[in-house]
Write a protein that holds these residues in place. Structure first.
Motif, mmCIF file in Angstrom:
data_model
loop_
_atom_site.group_PDB
_atom_site.id
_atom_site.type_symbol
_atom_site.label_atom_id
_atom_site.label_comp_id
_atom_site.label_asym_id
_atom_site.label_seq_id
_atom_site.Cartn_x
_atom_site.Cartn_y
_atom_site.Cartn_z
ATOM 1 N N ASP A 53 0.808 -1.220 0.000
ATOM 2 C CA ASP A 53 0.000 0.000 0.000
ATOM 3 C C ASP A 53 0.843 1.274 0.000
ATOM 4 O O ASP A 53 0.311 2.372 0.066
ATOM 5 C CB ASP A 53 -0.962 -0.006 1.187
ATOM 6 N N ASP A 54 2.164 1.154 -0.096
ATOM 7 C CA ASP A 54 3.032 2.328 -0.048
ATOM 8 C C ASP A 54 3.467 2.733 -1.460
ATOM 9 O O ASP A 54 4.634 2.669 -1.815
ATOM 10 C CB ASP A 54 4.247 2.046 0.839
ATOM 11 N N VAL A 55 2.495 3.172 -2.258
ATOM 12 C CA VAL A 55 2.746 3.552 -3.643
ATOM 13 C C VAL A 55 3.667 4.764 -3.716
ATOM 14 O O VAL A 55 4.533 4.852 -4.585
ATOM 15 C CB VAL A 55 1.404 3.831 -4.371
ATOM 16 N N ASP A 56 3.504 5.713 -2.786
ATOM 17 C CA ASP A 56 4.322 6.929 -2.799
ATOM 18 C C ASP A 56 5.800 6.614 -2.578
ATOM 19 O O ASP A 56 6.661 7.175 -3.252
ATOM 20 C CB ASP A 56 3.838 7.917 -1.740
ATOM 21 N N ALA A 57 6.107 5.712 -1.644
ATOM 22 C CA ALA A 57 7.499 5.349 -1.390
ATOM 23 C C ALA A 57 8.102 4.643 -2.593
ATOM 24 O O ALA A 57 9.261 4.888 -2.956
ATOM 25 C CB ALA A 57 7.606 4.472 -0.143
ATOM 26 N N THR A 58 7.323 3.770 -3.227
ATOM 27 C CA THR A 58 7.811 3.093 -4.429
ATOM 28 C C THR A 58 8.088 4.118 -5.516
ATOM 29 O O THR A 58 9.125 4.072 -6.171
ATOM 30 C CB THR A 58 6.791 2.057 -4.930
ATOM 31 N N ARG A 59 7.184 5.048 -5.703
ATOM 32 C CA ARG A 59 7.357 6.088 -6.730
ATOM 33 C C ARG A 59 8.611 6.919 -6.449
ATOM 34 O O ARG A 59 9.363 7.240 -7.362
ATOM 35 C CB ARG A 59 6.105 6.970 -6.799
ATOM 36 N N GLU A 60 8.841 7.278 -5.200
ATOM 37 C CA GLU A 60 10.039 8.046 -4.837
ATOM 38 C C GLU A 60 11.303 7.262 -5.148
ATOM 39 O O GLU A 60 12.275 7.816 -5.667
ATOM 40 C CB GLU A 60 10.003 8.425 -3.359
ATOM 41 N N LEU A 61 11.295 5.975 -4.838
ATOM 42 C CA LEU A 61 12.459 5.132 -5.107
ATOM 43 C C LEU A 61 12.689 4.994 -6.610
ATOM 44 O O LEU A 61 13.825 5.082 -7.094
ATOM 45 C CB LEU A 61 12.273 3.757 -4.453
ATOM 46 N N ASP B 93 11.718 7.160 -8.930
ATOM 47 C CA ASP B 93 12.189 8.472 -9.391
ATOM 48 C C ASP B 93 13.687 8.630 -9.148
ATOM 49 O O ASP B 93 14.430 9.075 -10.029
ATOM 50 C CB ASP B 93 11.446 9.606 -8.678
ATOM 51 N N ALA B 94 14.131 8.275 -7.953
ATOM 52 C CA ALA B 94 15.549 8.403 -7.614
ATOM 53 C C ALA B 94 16.404 7.484 -8.480
ATOM 54 O O ALA B 94 17.468 7.889 -8.971
ATOM 55 C CB ALA B 94 15.760 8.090 -6.129
ATOM 56 N N LEU B 95 15.930 6.252 -8.683
ATOM 57 C CA LEU B 95 16.688 5.304 -9.497
ATOM 58 C C LEU B 95 16.755 5.768 -10.951
ATOM 59 O O LEU B 95 17.809 5.675 -11.587
ATOM 60 C CB LEU B 95 16.066 3.910 -9.413
ATOM 61 N N ALA B 96 15.661 6.308 -11.475
ATOM 62 C CA ALA B 96 15.657 6.813 -12.854
ATOM 63 C C ALA B 96 16.685 7.927 -13.011
ATOM 64 O O ALA B 96 17.409 7.975 -14.013
ATOM 65 C CB ALA B 96 14.269 7.304 -13.243
ATOM 66 N N GLY B 97 16.765 8.809 -12.034
ATOM 67 C CA GLY B 97 17.749 9.884 -12.084
ATOM 68 C C GLY B 97 19.172 9.369 -12.064
ATOM 69 O O GLY B 97 20.027 9.815 -12.843
ATOM 70 N N ARG B 98 19.408 8.402 -11.197
ATOM 71 C CA ARG B 98 20.764 7.850 -11.094
ATOM 72 C C ARG B 98 21.148 7.074 -12.353
ATOM 73 O O ARG B 98 22.249 7.220 -12.876
ATOM 74 C CB ARG B 98 20.869 6.953 -9.880
ATOM 75 N N ILE B 99 20.234 6.243 -12.855
ATOM 76 C CA ILE B 99 20.507 5.492 -14.082
ATOM 77 C C ILE B 99 20.711 6.459 -15.242
ATOM 78 O O ILE B 99 21.657 6.330 -16.023
ATOM 79 C CB ILE B 99 19.358 4.501 -14.395
ATOM 80 N N GLY B 100 19.818 7.435 -15.349
ATOM 81 C CA GLY B 100 19.893 8.395 -16.441
ATOM 82 C C GLY B 100 21.202 9.160 -16.484
ATOM 83 O O GLY B 100 21.727 9.452 -17.565
ATOM 84 N N SER B 101 21.758 9.457 -15.324
ATOM 85 C CA SER B 101 22.996 10.239 -15.282
ATOM 86 C C SER B 101 24.219 9.444 -15.729
ATOM 87 O O SER B 101 25.228 10.030 -16.104
ATOM 88 C CB SER B 101 23.221 10.799 -13.875
ATOM 89 N N GLU B 102 24.132 8.122 -15.713
ATOM 90 C CA GLU B 102 25.291 7.282 -16.040
ATOM 91 C C GLU B 102 25.069 6.373 -17.249
ATOM 92 O O GLU B 102 25.996 5.701 -17.705
ATOM 93 C CB GLU B 102 25.648 6.417 -14.825
ATOM 94 N N LEU B 103 23.850 6.340 -17.768
ATOM 95 C CA LEU B 103 23.465 5.349 -18.768
ATOM 96 C C LEU B 103 24.222 5.460 -20.080
ATOM 97 O O LEU B 103 24.652 4.447 -20.631
ATOM 98 C CB LEU B 103 21.953 5.420 -19.028
ATOM 99 N N VAL B 104 24.396 6.657 -20.609
ATOM 100 C CA VAL B 104 25.053 6.821 -21.903
ATOM 101 C C VAL B 104 26.470 6.252 -21.845
ATOM 102 O O VAL B 104 26.875 5.478 -22.715
ATOM 103 C CB VAL B 104 25.054 8.303 -22.346
ATOM 104 N N GLU B 105 27.194 6.592 -20.800
ATOM 105 C CA GLU B 105 28.563 6.081 -20.679
ATOM 106 C C GLU B 105 28.575 4.572 -20.419
ATOM 107 O O GLU B 105 29.343 3.835 -21.036
ATOM 108 C CB GLU B 105 29.300 6.794 -19.540
ATOM 109 N N ALA B 106 27.712 4.109 -19.523
ATOM 110 C CA ALA B 106 27.706 2.686 -19.160
ATOM 111 C C ALA B 106 27.272 1.798 -20.328
ATOM 112 O O ALA B 106 27.799 0.705 -20.504
ATOM 113 C CB ALA B 106 26.786 2.459 -17.967
ATOM 114 N N SER B 107 26.318 2.261 -21.123
ATOM 115 C CA SER B 107 25.794 1.447 -22.222
ATOM 116 C C SER B 107 26.620 1.583 -23.493
ATOM 117 O O SER B 107 26.558 0.723 -24.366
ATOM 118 C CB SER B 107 24.352 1.845 -22.530
#
Length: 160
Positions: A74-82, A84-98
């Protein structure tokens, strides 16, 4: 689930739980990638096309779903926050990593996972890199459903 030793003990005490412990990178990669990665490694274009037949692709890019560890249902907000944070972290490193200058990472429409898009040739490197991220619980292809019906599709999201 995520938590310390107390959470691990509580999870282990639940009937039906057979294992509690940290995920290894190979635990996070969906087996659905196996035929796709094998075809890519073989370099056989017809096999790659067949292996990707039920995976969302667009303009040479493949859609990858990246899930966070499950939280309380039932903690949809916490999942969404996590997510969001993961998307930001992946996005910042994805071009170089991939190795793919056109790779992208966004939060899915429903906020339940990170949607990564990379070119086919970048998939093996990207999947391996994603699987090694601590916050990643699962890396799977984004499947599509093909209909052979001549009837118009029903809107499955309509509430009665």
């Amino acid at each position: 689930a995520v938590g310390g030793p107390d959470a691990a003990r509580a999870a282990a005490a639940v009937p039906g739980v057979t294992w509690v412990g940290p995920l290894r990178p190979e635990d996070t990669v969906a087996r659905a990638w196996d035929p796709i990665l094998a075809a890519i490694h073989a370099g056989d274009q017809p096999s790659i096309k067949r292996a990707l037949a039920n995976v969302e692709t667009f303009g040479g890019f493949v859609s990858v779903q990246v899930f966070v560890p499950p939280l309380e249902a039932d903690d949809v907000d916490a999942t969404r926050e996590l997510v969001d944070a993961l998307a930001g972290r992946i996005g910042s490193e994805l071009v170089e990593a991939s190795g793919d200058p056109m790779a992208s990472a966004t939060v899915s429409r429903g906020g339940g996972f990170v949607l990564v898009r990379v070119r086919v040739q970048s998939l093996p490197r990207t999947i391996e890199w994603l699987s090694q991220r601590r916050a990643v619980h699962r890396v799977s292809p984004k499947h599509v459903v093909h209909s052979t019906s001549r009837l118009p599709p029903l809107d499955m999201n309509v509430k009665s």
